[in-house]
Design a protein around this motif. Structure first.
Motif, PDB file in Angstrom:
ATOM      1  N   LEU A  85       1.143  -1.256  -0.159  1.00 49.73           N
ATOM      2  CA  LEU A  85      -0.449  -0.039   0.559  1.00 49.73           C
ATOM      3  C   LEU A  85       0.679   1.242   0.145  1.00 49.73           C
ATOM      4  N   VAL A  88       1.380   3.623  -3.141  1.00 47.94           N
ATOM      5  CA  VAL A  88       0.164   3.823  -3.244  1.00 47.94           C
ATOM      6  C   VAL A  88       0.430   5.090  -3.147  1.00 47.94           C
ATOM      7  N   GLN A  94      -0.878   7.728   4.943  1.00 46.83           N
ATOM      8  CA  GLN A  94      -2.503   6.461   5.709  1.00 46.83           C
ATOM      9  C   GLN A  94      -2.650   7.233   7.103  1.00 46.83           C
ATOM     10  N   CYS A 153      -9.351   4.296   2.685  1.00 46.53           N
ATOM     11  CA  CYS A 153      -8.135   5.033   2.770  1.00 46.53           C
ATOM     12  C   CYS A 153      -8.180   5.667   0.970  1.00 46.53           C
ATOM     13  N   HIS A 154      -7.812   6.868   0.591  1.00 44.12           N
ATOM     14  CA  HIS A 154      -8.292   7.418  -0.332  1.00 44.12           C
ATOM     15  C   HIS A 154      -8.271   6.424  -1.449  1.00 44.12           C
ATOM     16  N   ARG A 157      -8.313   6.025  -5.379  1.00 42.32           N
ATOM     17  CA  ARG A 157      -6.575   6.183  -5.726  1.00 42.32           C
ATOM     18  C   ARG A 157      -6.257   4.415  -5.544  1.00 42.32           C
ATOM     19  N   THR A 158      -7.230   3.736  -4.594  1.00 39.51           N
ATOM     20  CA  THR A 158      -7.343   2.281  -4.677  1.00 39.51           C
ATOM     21  C   THR A 158      -8.341   1.518  -5.035  1.00 39.51           C
ATOM     22  N   GLU A 159      -8.940   2.409  -5.348  1.00 46.36           N
ATOM     23  CA  GLU A 159     -10.021   1.073  -5.684  1.00 46.36           C
ATOM     24  C   GLU A 159      -9.636   0.144  -7.319  1.00 46.36           C
ATOM     25  N   GLN A 161      -7.875  -2.327  -6.680  1.00 39.94           N
ATOM     26  CA  GLN A 161      -6.377  -2.875  -5.965  1.00 39.94           C
ATOM     27  C   GLN A 161      -6.445  -3.277  -4.611  1.00 39.94           C
ATOM     28  N   PHE A 162      -7.256  -2.174  -3.615  1.00 40.84           N
ATOM     29  CA  PHE A 162      -6.886  -2.373  -2.321  1.00 40.84           C
ATOM     30  C   PHE A 162      -8.441  -2.930  -2.130  1.00 40.84           C
ATOM     31  N   MET A 270      -6.059  -3.388   4.686  1.00 45.27           N
ATOM     32  CA  MET A 270      -4.836  -2.429   2.986  1.00 45.27           C
ATOM     33  C   MET A 270      -4.071  -2.741   3.387  1.00 45.27           C
ATOM     34  N   ARG A 274      -3.737  -6.961  -1.015  1.00 43.45           N
ATOM     35  CA  ARG A 274      -4.337  -6.022  -2.098  1.00 43.45           C
ATOM     36  C   ARG A 274      -5.273  -7.179  -2.087  1.00 43.45           C
TER      37      ARG A 274
END
Length: 298
Positions: A85, A88, A94, A153-154, A157-159, A161-162, A270, A274
């Motif tokens: 993480l 990213v 974080q 978390c964000h 940005r993390t869609e 993926q995480f 996260m 992933r």
């Protein structure tokens, strides 16, 4: 030798593991991975392998509750070491995010959607159309949006993926949507036999009001009850909360204490890696949910 072992490291951390056949080979493997081992402990175990696995989980949970830092990623919520993480979202970001998730997530409003295969997007088009045909579709989309913006978390940005979100999964006809982080289903909307919409939410129990009685009263006043399900990635402190009906679900997803507890759990998950369900990600629902409401960062 069959049994349970504990590896000790120079900084005080530990790793708890098992072997159903030969602990010595496992210790040799750890020696090739880590260069800061200071010792180990070994306990013979003659029971069934399933009992050995249960004992491993119990010891890892006990270690977490006692404040020990563990390097296990299974059964432990938090672990020592670097995380993918970080590539990213930096560790500093974080930490900042956890203090004000909604405000920090709002900074990513211009992030482009993830580049998913066209056939994946097309394969979920009919489910999305069915979902949108529900009379309560707008309410459900807003609920998912509140959850993502307050606890992931964000999220933009993390869609994919995480985290991932499914839409009317065929594996369970009672489910409406499911958010998966790492290997854990953290937020599920489903219909009860009565047709009433319900929600299952997982949180970090350490972030809820302390004391069993005090916590029970806090949840009961908000129409929320505790569930009994536990997931391996969620660690010792995980707690399942269940809300029945739109009003109770909205109350749950708008409660700052509960959302903080969910955010704490989700960030730790996260950091573990992933999402395991990227192939089940419904881009249409994710985009609608993230665009549905603008929460007040204050």
């Amino acid at each position: 030798m069959r049994g349970i072992y504990l590896v000790e490291f120079a900084n005080g951390a530990c790793y708890i593991g098992i072997s159903g056949s030969d602990c010595a080979s496992r210790l040799i493997a750890h020696g090739k991975t880590y260069d800061d081992i200071t010792g180990f402990r070994l306990q013979r175990f003659a029971g069934a392998y399933s009992a050995l696995r249960d004992r491993e989980r119990s010891l890892i949970h006990d270690a977490e509750k006692s404040g020990l830092v563990v390097r296990n990623r299974e059964h432990a919520l938090r672990f020592e070491g670097t995380s993918v993480l970080n590539d990213v979202v930096t560790t500093d970001d974080q930490a900042l995010w956890l203090e004000e998730p909604v405000a920090r997530n709002s900074l990513d409003f211009d992030c482009a959607p993830p580049d998913l295969p066209a056939n994946q997007i097309e394969s979920y088009a009919h489910r999305w159309a069915r979902f949108g045909g529900r009379p309560d579709a707008t309410d459900l989309i807003e609920i998912v949006g509140k959850y993502l913006k307050s606890t992931v978390c964000h999220a933009r940005r993390t869609e994919a993926q995480f985290w991932s979100v499914s839409c009317l999964p065929t594996s369970n006809p009672t489910r409406l949507s499911c958010v998966t982080i790492n290997w854990m289903e953290t937020f599920v909307l489903f219909t009860a036999p009565s047709g009433q919409v319900q929600a299952s939410l997982f949180v970090d129990g350490d972030e809820l009001p302390h004391g069993a009685f005090r916590c029970a009263i806090y949840l009961r006043r908000r129409g929320i009850r505790r569930g009994k399900i536990k997931h391996a990635p969620g660690g010792a402190s995980q707690q399942q909360l269940i809300a029945r009906g739109h009003k109770a679900i909205e109350t749950m997803t708008e409660d700052p204490v509960i959302m903080r507890a969910a955010a704490s759990l989700n960030l730790a998950l996260m950091r573990k890696g992933r999402s395991s369900q990227i192939r089940s990600h419904c881009a249409q629902l994710a985009r609608a949910a993230l665009d549905a409401t603008v929460l007040d960062p204050a």
